[in-house]
Design an enzyme around this catalytic site. Sequence first.
Site, mmCIF file in Angstrom:
data_model
loop_
_atom_site.group_PDB
_atom_site.id
_atom_site.type_symbol
_atom_site.label_atom_id
_atom_site.label_comp_id
_atom_site.label_asym_id
_atom_site.label_seq_id
_atom_site.Cartn_x
_atom_site.Cartn_y
_atom_site.Cartn_z
ATOM 1 N N HIS A 29 4.722 7.017 9.872
ATOM 2 C CA HIS A 29 5.901 7.008 8.994
ATOM 3 C C HIS A 29 7.180 7.467 9.699
ATOM 4 C CE1 HIS A 29 3.284 7.226 5.051
ATOM 5 N NE2 HIS A 29 2.912 6.263 5.878
ATOM 6 N N GLU A 89 0.839 -1.203 0.000
ATOM 7 C CA GLU A 89 0.000 0.000 0.000
ATOM 8 C C GLU A 89 0.870 1.248 0.000
ATOM 9 O OE1 GLU A 89 -2.135 3.457 1.613
ATOM 10 O OE2 GLU A 89 -0.374 2.490 2.430
HETATM 11 ZN ZN ZN Z 1 -1.294 2.725 6.040
#
Ligand code: ZN
Length: 546
Positions: free
Chosen positions: A514, A415
């Site tokens: 992230h 993804e």
């Molecule tokens: Zn994600």
Amino acid sequence: MVPNGLRRRMRKVALQLPCHGTHAAYCIVRRVEAQRSAAAAMLTSGMISPQKCCRFMVITVACGATALPVIKAQTSRSASQAAPAAQPSMMDRLNAMIGGGKGAWSDEQLSTMERLRDKAMESDYAYKEVRHLTDNIGPRLSGSPQAQKAVEWVADEMRKLGAEVTLERTKVPHWVRGVETGELMEWPGQAAGTEQKIVLTALGGSVATPEQGIRAEVVVVDNWRELRALPAGAVKGKILLFNHPFDKELAATGHGLDAYGGSVVYRGAGPIAGATAGAAAVLVRSAGGGDYRSPHTGATAYAPGTTKIPAAAVTAEDAELLKTLTREGKVTMHLTLTPQTLPDADSYNVIADWKGTEQPKQVVIVSGHLDSWDLGTGAIDDGAGVAVSMATLELLKEMGIHPKRTVRMIAWMSEEEGSEGAAQYMKDHATEMGNHAGAIESDLGAGHPTGIYYAGKPELGKWLRPVAQVLDGIGAGSLVNAPETGEDIAGLTEKGVPSFAPIQDSRFYFNYHHTAADTFDKIDKKHLNENAAIMTVLAYALADAP
Ligand SMILES: [Zn+2]
């Protein structure tokens, strides 16, 4: 002809951009909510006109150079058309609540939902699974040995439950992080012989600098408008920083995705705009709200016809520092990035079917994505989503429940780097779209959920009211119509499959998203179980509905 790397990122829709000479690049950013608000921001800034705005993917960056090749639009819909459908009035909601009612389900089915909900809240399963994925296996970058190990782990765990497991092959990008350092070599007020460290991380998919790095002057702009206002050649050969702050106040009010959308467009399009303006490298201020000098990575994109230039995210603190110093005078930086883009790798979506008793070909998907970025261990993005999807099958097994339709757990691959796994699923299952009764994806962390996002007709919300009343018991009784629900199931949504996602608390998600701090300890077991309860109750309701 669109090169592979770009095609991966553009998924289905891009903007047809007739070039007016000043409009010189388009950008592609991901995450539909983000895309929508980025598009909206550009619309309001006058950068593009609504007729030219597409539903998902973006846009144009005006930066005063020559035209780029154009990507053909498949769908063109104005921003106003993409707005969510009207929500039910307060009176409608009150009537529905007071009226109660079983809707499509029997008393027995509703009491099964309550038992599934309560069992989910007591369970250790999802918590243990996400701990294994993160602490034992670790970061799961597409094409990495850890991603492969995670595929095998999830498949084995699902086989243990007695599910029918299939590994569906998909090609994925194989990008590997290298050295990433930044030092200021020259700045106003510098003590002789000193350097100053800049904390940064390469953006996913970035090309490398030469091994010894580059040395160049830094130019800072806060937004596209400031870039456009610079005289021609002002960033030629320089390091261009986009210092667009993540809107922490917006995130604090529960609109984390909107805040992300305002920033991520610079991460997605910065390198294209920078290269078009002649920059040697691009830096972006991290698209996230953390305050601990921790950079946020994430995918970026290049465009055909523009030079691929190295790209990295600096921390919010370092972005501020660079802005302050460049206002005072000349700042020179030494930037070294040595990532590698290897040939695409073979990987897999893990598919585990809990077979339906009456209509086994009809499926309801519960899903999350198995790949992650590599700085942390991908706990909230998206080990949690995979774990609560796995928990759905485990709870059905524990309670001996076999709904009429098949409940299909999918751990999507890649993804983060372009949703290659989801695209492959749409190809491989193109003739079976009519068999998809619903699709759920959890990909906004593991925070307390307040209800369900649904993409589909407003009647779907009314129909789901009895299910929401079951979930009200854990504080998750809201039903909110949304145009999109998850990146990996967006293709299914477009094909008309009713799709859903838990409405997760996004106030803090983008502080860790992230970064190196996306680790197991960020997961609260109670909240995780609430998410598992939503996935399980909703999947059962869809799979066992008349
Ligand atoms: Zn994600």
